[in-house]
Design a protein around this motif. Structure first.
Motif: not given
Length: 390
Positions: A332-336, A338-345, A359-363
């Motif tokens: 939740q704190n990673l969402s909303g 820009c991070t959720e669009k770029k985070l790979e690892f 559910d973390f499909t937004r990442f």
């Protein structure tokens, strides 16, 4: 009167020959020829090396080898002066060279680039004469099996922009490291593996290097920055990469860190003793950060909400801490933002995180997710099958 075909060719062929010879002379003039007074010192340098793979077979005094500007590992200026010597063995299965670094290099008055990394110099010390190569801008002696004290007179190399002594586990600094502050042109510094436990002024010396952008001091036994130490930051400091892994770094690093981090891309503080909650300042100040490594510390709690605003973050490593809370709260704190669009690892192994996997499909960019050795329960959300990059 018209010229016959035969007579025309008789006149044309000499003209073609003259043109060919002229072009050949121009081509020959483009070949850079080395200077005799620099070829001989290089041959003396070669005598001190055992060439395990024949790299120096092009070096010689024979007529067809006299031009040292054409030798393997040599770079020359248009004037024929040698400015670069690059004999690194980084891509070799074994060290290509053994032996000693001969002082004949002192006769190369224009030498500005010296790379002898990934060789085997039999645990000999860094040669004292190196500090007299005052034209050097690039000095790489990493992974070269060197040991002994780091010569303080390296501080004489005021033109140096890169200094890499990493991977020589036998190197150590005696007393303070004030000499480092004299390398005023330095942009890249890697002393990883050197023992700096007696360099109580390391922090002050680093702060006097106005152009330093890349600092790597991994497993160097750095003395702690005391809370009362003056944290004056050079106004021109603009770090791009900082790696302080394995140095018992404490929370006292934070005030300085957040003052020099506006352009920071990569930060590694793995295997240190950072305690308490992850500061909100990570997300507020480190707006350019792409890779954040905080593995094996003593961090507690969850993610600060500000991390969700780190628009460039690709890698977040927080394994082996004391993080607690519901996994859904972390996401939740990673969402909303820009991070959720770029985070790979995202690595959260070996913590005390609880709950089920949400559910973390937004990442959508996520390639690796490490959640082992936590206190998770329940079932994995079926949407994970839609994570095609994972």
């Amino acid at each position: 009167m018209a010229m016959s075909g035969g007579r025309f060719l008789q006149h044309l062929l000499p003209a073609v020959l003259i043109l060919f010879l002229f072009q050949q002379r121009v081509a020959d003039s483009d070949v850079i020829s080395c200077r005799e007074e620099e070829r001989e010192p290089l041959l003396v340098f070669k005598q001190g090396l055992l060439d395990n793979v024949g790299i120096l077979s092009s070096w010689g005094s024979e007529d067809d080898k006299k031009n040292c500007c054409e030798w393997e590992g040599i770079q020359c200026l248009q004037t024929g002066h040698v400015y670069g010597l690059a004999l690194n063995g980084k891509n070799a299965s074994n060290a290509p060279f053994e032996g000693t670094i001969n002082a004949s290099l002192l006769k190369l008055r224009h030498l500005s680039y010296l790379d002898l990394s990934y060789n085997n110099f039999s645990w000999s010390p860094i040669p004292e004469f190196i500090d007299s190569l005052t034209q050097l801008r690039h000095l790489d002696l990493s992974h070269a099996d060197l040991k002994g004290p780091i010569p303080h007179r390296l501080g004489n190399l005021s033109r140096l922009q890169l200094l890499d002594l990493s991977g020589n586990d036998g190197l150590y600094n005696v007393g303070n490291i004030e000499w480092l502050s004299h390398l005023s042109s330095l942009r890249y510094l890697d002393l990883s593996g050197s023992d700096l436990r007696k360099s109580n002024d390391w922090f002050q010396a680093i702060n006097k290097l106005p152009f330093l952008t890349d600092l790597r001091v991994v497993w160097c036994n750095l003395p702690q920055i005391m809370p009362w130490a003056p944290l004056k930051v050079n106004a021109t400091a603009s770090f791009v990469s900082l790696d302080l892994t394995g140095n018992n770094v404490t929370n006292s690093i934070y005030p300085w860190l957040f003052n020099v981090s506006s352009n920071l891309n990569r930060l590694s503080l793995n295997f240190n003793v950072l305690q308490g909650s992850i500061p909100e300042a990570f997300g507020n100040y480190m707006v350019s950060l792409t890779d954040l490594f905080l593995q094996s510390n003593e961090l507690e709690g969850g993610f600060p909400k500000s991390i969700g605003n780190m628009s460039c973050l690709h890698t977040l490593e927080l394994s082996s801490n004391n993080l607690i809370g519901q996994l859904s709260g972390f996401f939740q704190n990673l969402s909303g933002g820009c991070t959720e669009k770029k985070l790979e690892f995202l690595h959260l192994l070996d913590n005390k995180i609880t709950g089920s996997v949400p559910d973390f499909t937004r990442f959508s960019s996520l390639k690796e997710l490490g959640l082992g050795q936590n206190r998770l329960n329940g079932t994995i959300h079926k949407s994970i099958g839609q994570m095609f990059e994972l």
